[in-house]
Design a protein around this motif. Structure first.
Motif, PDB file in Angstrom:
ATOM      1  N   GLU A   1       0.815  -1.210   0.000  1.00 33.16           N
ATOM      2  CA  GLU A   1       0.000   0.000   0.000  1.00 33.16           C
ATOM      3  C   GLU A   1       0.851   1.264   0.000  1.00 33.16           C
ATOM      4  O   GLU A   1       0.573   2.226  -0.717  1.00 33.16           O
ATOM      5  CB  GLU A   1      -0.929  -0.024   1.209  1.00 33.16           C
ATOM      6  CG  GLU A   1      -1.950   1.104   1.224  1.00 33.16           C
ATOM      7  CD  GLU A   1      -2.841   1.054   2.450  1.00 33.16           C
ATOM      8  OE1 GLU A   1      -2.305   0.813   3.550  1.00 33.16           O
ATOM      9  OE2 GLU A   1      -4.055   1.232   2.311  1.00 33.16           O
ATOM     10  N   SER A   2       1.876   1.274   0.768  1.00 32.55           N
ATOM     11  CA  SER A   2       2.753   2.457   0.832  1.00 32.55           C
ATOM     12  C   SER A   2       3.425   2.711  -0.503  1.00 32.55           C
ATOM     13  O   SER A   2       3.528   3.853  -0.984  1.00 32.55           O
ATOM     14  CB  SER A   2       3.795   2.281   1.934  1.00 32.55           C
ATOM     15  OG  SER A   2       3.182   2.107   3.182  1.00 32.55           O
TER      16      SER A   2
ATOM     17  N   LYS B   1      -1.835  10.323   3.115  1.00 31.27           N
ATOM     18  CA  LYS B   1      -1.656   8.948   2.653  1.00 31.27           C
ATOM     19  C   LYS B   1      -0.219   8.471   2.756  1.00 31.27           C
ATOM     20  O   LYS B   1       0.154   7.486   2.138  1.00 31.27           O
ATOM     21  CB  LYS B   1      -2.137   8.825   1.204  1.00 31.27           C
ATOM     22  CG  LYS B   1      -3.652   8.870   1.059  1.00 31.27           C
ATOM     23  CD  LYS B   1      -4.070   8.571  -0.351  1.00 31.27           C
ATOM     24  CE  LYS B   1      -5.588   8.554  -0.486  1.00 31.27           C
ATOM     25  NZ  LYS B   1      -6.017   8.200  -1.858  1.00 31.27           N
TER      26      LYS B   1
ATOM     27  N   TYR C   1       0.788   4.010  -2.996  1.00 28.43           N
ATOM     28  CA  TYR C   1       0.481   5.421  -2.752  1.00 28.43           C
ATOM     29  C   TYR C   1       1.606   6.330  -3.251  1.00 28.43           C
ATOM     30  O   TYR C   1       1.364   7.386  -3.839  1.00 28.43           O
ATOM     31  CB  TYR C   1       0.248   5.650  -1.264  1.00 28.43           C
ATOM     32  CG  TYR C   1      -1.074   5.149  -0.749  1.00 28.43           C
ATOM     33  CD1 TYR C   1      -2.129   4.897  -1.628  1.00 28.43           C
ATOM     34  CD2 TYR C   1      -1.287   4.939   0.620  1.00 28.43           C
ATOM     35  CE1 TYR C   1      -3.354   4.429  -1.160  1.00 28.43           C
ATOM     36  CE2 TYR C   1      -2.505   4.464   1.096  1.00 28.43           C
ATOM     37  CZ  TYR C   1      -3.530   4.208   0.191  1.00 28.43           C
ATOM     38  OH  TYR C   1      -4.733   3.758   0.656  1.00 28.43           O
ATOM     39  N   GLN C   2       2.831   5.918  -3.031  1.00 27.83           N
ATOM     40  CA  GLN C   2       3.974   6.747  -3.458  1.00 27.83           C
ATOM     41  C   GLN C   2       4.021   6.858  -4.987  1.00 27.83           C
ATOM     42  O   GLN C   2       4.291   7.930  -5.537  1.00 27.83           O
ATOM     43  CB  GLN C   2       5.273   6.161  -2.913  1.00 27.83           C
ATOM     44  CG  GLN C   2       6.535   6.920  -3.304  1.00 27.83           C
ATOM     45  CD  GLN C   2       6.614   8.287  -2.652  1.00 27.83           C
ATOM     46  OE1 GLN C   2       5.730   8.680  -1.890  1.00 27.83           O
ATOM     47  NE2 GLN C   2       7.676   9.029  -2.981  1.00 27.83           N
TER      48      GLN C   2
ATOM     49  N   GLN D   1       1.463   6.593  -7.019  1.00 27.41           N
ATOM     50  CA  GLN D   1       0.345   7.439  -7.462  1.00 27.41           C
ATOM     51  C   GLN D   1       0.610   8.914  -7.181  1.00 27.41           C
ATOM     52  O   GLN D   1       0.263   9.787  -7.980  1.00 27.41           O
ATOM     53  CB  GLN D   1      -0.945   6.999  -6.758  1.00 27.41           C
ATOM     54  CG  GLN D   1      -1.428   5.618  -7.164  1.00 27.41           C
ATOM     55  CD  GLN D   1      -2.618   5.162  -6.342  1.00 27.41           C
ATOM     56  OE1 GLN D   1      -3.043   5.846  -5.395  1.00 27.41           O
ATOM     57  NE2 GLN D   1      -3.157   4.002  -6.698  1.00 27.41           N
ATOM     58  N   ARG D   2       1.255   9.205  -6.066  1.00 26.08           N
ATOM     59  CA  ARG D   2       1.578  10.593  -5.752  1.00 26.08           C
ATOM     60  C   ARG D   2       2.562  11.178  -6.751  1.00 26.08           C
ATOM     61  O   ARG D   2       2.396  12.293  -7.237  1.00 26.08           O
ATOM     62  CB  ARG D   2       2.193  10.678  -4.342  1.00 26.08           C
ATOM     63  CG  ARG D   2       1.200  10.769  -3.214  1.00 26.08           C
ATOM     64  CD  ARG D   2       1.886  11.214  -1.931  1.00 26.08           C
ATOM     65  NE  ARG D   2       2.995  10.329  -1.565  1.00 26.08           N
ATOM     66  CZ  ARG D   2       2.859   9.253  -0.798  1.00 26.08           C
ATOM     67  NH1 ARG D   2       1.673   8.910  -0.346  1.00 26.08           N
ATOM     68  NH2 ARG D   2       3.904   8.516  -0.501  1.00 26.08           N
TER      69      ARG D   2
END
Length: 259
Positions: free
Chosen positions: A27-28, A45, A31-32, A34-35
């Motif tokens: 997940e981390s 997030k 998220y990274q 996507q950011r």
């Protein structure tokens, strides 16, 4: 034994391949990614989170290596202030500048061509004012000849003008005027100056042609008077008796016409 070893090895390779193809769903990490690429930079997030009072050791192990404002700084390439957005804005600005330079160069080019067309003597034949007016007005000067100059005159008048030198004077004036017209027509100059030169030369031609018309009329009148005088000397003209009228007779005739 060899067969069992071969089957064991094959089974191990298949299991290794299956585990290697397994998708990593962190997940981390997701998220990274996507950011950094396309989604909104959301500092909430950033996992693992700091936890209660920021005591989560996994948070510090993961994000403690970054500078303090890392969460608050939007690092997306296509963000409002991202490098890719700035590059696209710079490209658009350069394209706009290139378009302005091209427009300016085209304007200078068109202005230069217009000035060349207005000043070039090689293009003066296409001038509308020359085509529609001055070419016809100067035609007797540019295409003059002895036949065109003496056209419409009797042989006696023509001979008199030639013998007295009036024809030579007029032909010399036309030759000088023709040379000046051709010079004004072929020389590179401003269109306004060229038109004013045409105007002055046309005025001079009208004056010269007026003097020529007076001389031809005077020569015809002189020949008529000489012929009449010759007839009187040869008694070929009958002179009738004529008595002057009194003022009363003239007044009576005027009153008769009025009634």
């Amino acid at each position: 034994m060899k067969k069992q070893l071969f089957l064991f090895t094959l089974s191990f390779l298949c299991l290794s391949h299956c585990f290697a193809q397994e998708e990593i769903n962190d997940e981390s990490l997701r998220y990274q990614q996507q950011r950094m690429v396309f989604q909104q930079w959301d500092q909430n997030k950033f996992t693992p989170t700091s936890g209660f009072l920021g005591l989560n050791p996994y948070y510090w192990l993961t994000w403690g290596w970054f500078y303090p404002n890392y969460h608050k700084t939007d690092l997306r390439p296509l963000s409002a202030t991202g490098p890719q957005t700035q590059r696209l804005a710079l490209v658009a600005t350069m394209n706009s500048t290139d378009g302005k330079y091209k427009l300016q160069s085209d304007t200078v080019r068109n202005t230069a061509l217009s000035e060349l067309a207005n000043q070039s003597g090689a293009l003066s034949d296409a001038d509308p004012l020359w085509v529609l007016y001055y070419s016809y007005e100067f035609k007797p000067v540019l295409n003059y000849s002895m036949a065109s100059i003496l056209a419409g005159l009797s042989p006696q008048v023509s001979a008199k003008l030639v013998s007295e030198g009036l024809y030579n004077w007029y032909s010399n004036e036309l030759a000088s005027l023709k040379q000046r017209i051709q010079g004004a027509h072929s020389t590179d100059m401003d269109r306004g100056s060229r038109i004013m030169a045409y105007y002055r030369l046309l005025q001079e031609y009208k004056k010269i042609s007026g003097v020529w018309a007076i001389r031809t009329s005077s020569a015809q009148a002189t020949l008529n008077m000489a012929a009449q005088q010759q007839k009187l000397q040869n008694n070929q003209v009958t002179v009738t008796d004529w008595t002057p009228q009194t003022d009363i007779e003239i007044a009576n005739k005027v009153l008769q016409h009025v009634q």
